[in-house]
Design an enzyme around this catalytic site. Structure first.
Site, PDB file in Angstrom:
ATOM      1  N   ARG A 218       0.820  -1.225   0.000  1.00  0.00           N
ATOM      2  CA  ARG A 218       0.000   0.000   0.000  1.00  0.00           C
ATOM      3  C   ARG A 218       0.852   1.272   0.000  1.00  0.00           C
ATOM      4  O   ARG A 218       0.330   2.359  -0.256  1.00  0.00           O
ATOM      5  CB  ARG A 218      -0.991  -0.024   1.171  1.00  0.00           C
ATOM      6  CG  ARG A 218      -2.010   1.102   1.132  1.00  0.00           C
ATOM      7  CD  ARG A 218      -3.282   0.826   1.930  1.00  0.00           C
ATOM      8  NE  ARG A 218      -3.027   0.274   3.238  1.00  0.00           N
ATOM      9  CZ  ARG A 218      -2.545   0.965   4.281  1.00  0.00           C
ATOM     10  NH1 ARG A 218      -2.279   2.243   4.154  1.00  0.00           N
ATOM     11  NH2 ARG A 218      -2.351   0.377   5.438  1.00  0.00           N
TER      12      ARG A 218
ATOM     13  N   LYS B 158      -6.146   1.476 -20.248  1.00  0.00           N
ATOM     14  CA  LYS B 158      -6.350   1.666 -21.679  1.00  0.00           C
ATOM     15  C   LYS B 158      -5.029   1.459 -22.428  1.00  0.00           C
ATOM     16  O   LYS B 158      -4.455   0.403 -22.361  1.00  0.00           O
ATOM     17  CB  LYS B 158      -6.958   3.045 -21.924  1.00  0.00           C
ATOM     18  CG  LYS B 158      -8.102   3.410 -20.947  1.00  0.00           C
ATOM     19  CD  LYS B 158      -9.348   2.576 -21.153  1.00  0.00           C
ATOM     20  CE  LYS B 158     -10.377   2.717 -20.036  1.00  0.00           C
ATOM     21  NZ  LYS B 158     -10.830   4.068 -19.745  1.00  0.00           N
TER      22      LYS B 158
HETATM   23  C1  PLP Z   1     -11.430   4.707 -18.660  1.00  0.00           C
HETATM   24  C2  PLP Z   1     -11.111   6.109 -18.388  1.00  0.00           C
HETATM   25  C3  PLP Z   1     -11.005   6.586 -17.074  1.00  0.00           C
HETATM   26  C4  PLP Z   1     -11.247   5.688 -15.875  1.00  0.00           C
HETATM   27  O1  PLP Z   1     -10.276   4.700 -15.786  1.00  0.00           O
HETATM   28  P1  PLP Z   1     -10.476   3.297 -14.986  1.00  0.00           P
HETATM   29  O2  PLP Z   1      -9.148   2.647 -15.159  1.00  0.00           O
HETATM   30  O3  PLP Z   1     -11.613   2.578 -15.626  1.00  0.00           O
HETATM   31  O4  PLP Z   1     -10.780   3.675 -13.571  1.00  0.00           O
HETATM   32  C5  PLP Z   1     -10.671   7.907 -16.884  1.00  0.00           C
HETATM   33  N1  PLP Z   1     -10.471   8.737 -17.925  1.00  0.00           N
HETATM   34  C6  PLP Z   1     -10.574   8.326 -19.203  1.00  0.00           C
HETATM   35  C7  PLP Z   1     -10.345   9.301 -20.307  1.00  0.00           C
HETATM   36  C8  PLP Z   1     -10.902   7.001 -19.475  1.00  0.00           C
HETATM   37  O5  PLP Z   1     -11.019   6.599 -20.752  1.00  0.00           O
END
Ligand code: PLP
Length: 394
Positions: free
Chosen positions: A60, A211
């Site tokens: 953590r 992503k």
């Molecule tokens: C998916 C996304 C988030 C959130 O991310 P998580 O990993 O799902 O918590 C924030 N900002 C953008 C632009 C995203 O595409």
């Protein structure tokens, strides 16, 4: 490979080698997964001059060897002093905003936001007594009118989702300095391969590493990049909030990251090709992609973005009904939320990124019910175009 000065190497080299342990741990070419919740502490107490906190190794506290390598590498890629990885993109965003804003303070925030960020800022921060005013990130001359004595930060997204607008980041950095604000941008869609906001003077660059950074649709992760001081403050808060990244996810993200340069290059070229195909198709009413000549921001944004990314959106002349038939007729893209993986995904933002917004909030954000968003993967370009051609034909 020794790291005499990894920050001077090319981006694609740093993807592999920046902040790698030197010498490699246990002689391993790839840093193994340190799946141990804690490390042993010196029983005699901290060494002279060492903070007690520094002698504690605990997941953590974001300080396993997996965290240290990954955070150092991301910082190098972003041109930042320091990096922090988090359990998700939302953990990065929420911990950062809770660090820079106190109750009673005020935030200038882009009108166009990822749905989760929109809900966090407009519902949860409000509940804590932190107010906000929406601004058009592409119109810097309008921002000053929204300032209040208690304004403390400005929050943008480098490339907005799903309309692909490009807020003026250099202007935001200058505006923040002039008015004593902290500037933040969600750099998820651009990644450091296409834009390095910290080098432009933005204080914090935030990512959903779920992503493009990871790129394989198999983990959730987030990242915060910026100065030692500010990232340190966010890290301390995140330690208490508990949104730390697991070492196994650190390992997968470190692995996925190595191909970021190759993946983004292919995703950009696939997206450009599909954008041009759709733009010339009679069934398509309008295509949003900065690589098209009619895009409103791209000419100006060339100075801070080196490519337009792997996302596009469009509306069909037949509206929502036509959009729903199209996504059913396509063979390659999965109908799924999220983006940035090696496989092509398609969605209607009303069903995914913007499902959390009310219809009137969606309308204000310019997200109509028939808008289709495509997140291109790295499949063969001709197969993707042919698939869209046959689906539009139906
Ligand atoms: C998916 C996304 C988030 C959130 O991310 P998580 O990993 O799902 O918590 C924030 N900002 C953008 C632009 C995203 O595409």
């Amino acid at each position: 490979m020794t790291q005499s000065d990894p920050d001077r190497m090319q981006f694609d080299t740093r993807l592999m080698h920046a902040a790698a342990p030197d010498p490699p741990i246990g002689g391993s070419v790839v840093t193994p997964i340190f799946q141990s919740a804690m490390g042993v502490q010196p029983p005699e107490g901290p060494a002279p001059g060492q903070d007690l906190h520094d002698s504690i190794r605990y997941i953590r506290l974001h300080n396993t060897p997996n965290h240290l390598e990954l955070q150092g590498r991301l910082a190098s890629l972003a041109g930042a002093q320091a990096g922090l990885v988090c359990a998700s993109g939302m953990a990065a965003i929420s911990a950062s905003l809770l660090t820079v804003l106190q109750p009673g303070q005020h935030l200038l925030v882009s009108q166009q936001l990822y749905g989760g960020s929109h809900a966090w800022i407009h519902a949860e921060l409000d509940r804590l007594g932190i107010t906000s005013t929406t601004i058009d990130g592409t119109a810097p001359s309008t921002w000053a009118a929204a300032l209040r004595p208690e304004t403390k930060a400005i929050y943008l997204e480098t490339i907005t989702n799903p309309l692909l607008r490009l807020p003026d980041l250099p202007a935001a950095a200058a505006f923040a300095k002039e008015h004593g604000l902290v500037s933040l941008t969600d750099n998820t869609l651009a990644t450091p391969a296409l834009c390095r906001p910290v080098e432009l003077g933005i204080d914090l660059s935030l990512h959903s590493a779920t992503k493009y950074l990871n790129g394989h649709s198999d983990i959730l992760a987030g990242a915060v990049l910026g100065s030692e001081e500010l990232v340190g403050e966010v890290a301390s808060r995140l330690t208490l909030l508990g949104g730390c990244l697991d070492p196994n996810a650190c390992f997968l993200l470190t692995r996925g990251l190595k191909t970021l340069g190759l993946r983004i290059e292919r995703q950009c070229s696939n997206t450009q090709a599909l954008a041009e195909f759709l733009d010339g198709h009679p069934a398509v009413e309008h295509v949003n992609y900065p690589g098209l000549p009619h895009h409103p921001d791209s000419e100006h944004a060339r100075s801070w973005l080196s490519g337009w990314g792997g996302l596009l959106s469009f509306e069909l002349a037949g509206g929502e009904a036509a959009a729903r038939s199209l996504v059913q007729a396509l063979r390659i893209p999965a109908y799924a939320p999220s983006l940035g993986g090696v496989e092509t995904l398609i969605t209607l933002p009303v069903d995914s990124s913007h499902a959390i917004l009310s219809p009137s909030e969606r309308e204000a954000a310019g997200v109509g019910p028939g808008l289709v968003r495509v997140a291109l993967g790295i499949e063969g370009q001709q197969d993707i175009i042919e698939d869209f051609a046959q689906a539009l034909e139906r």
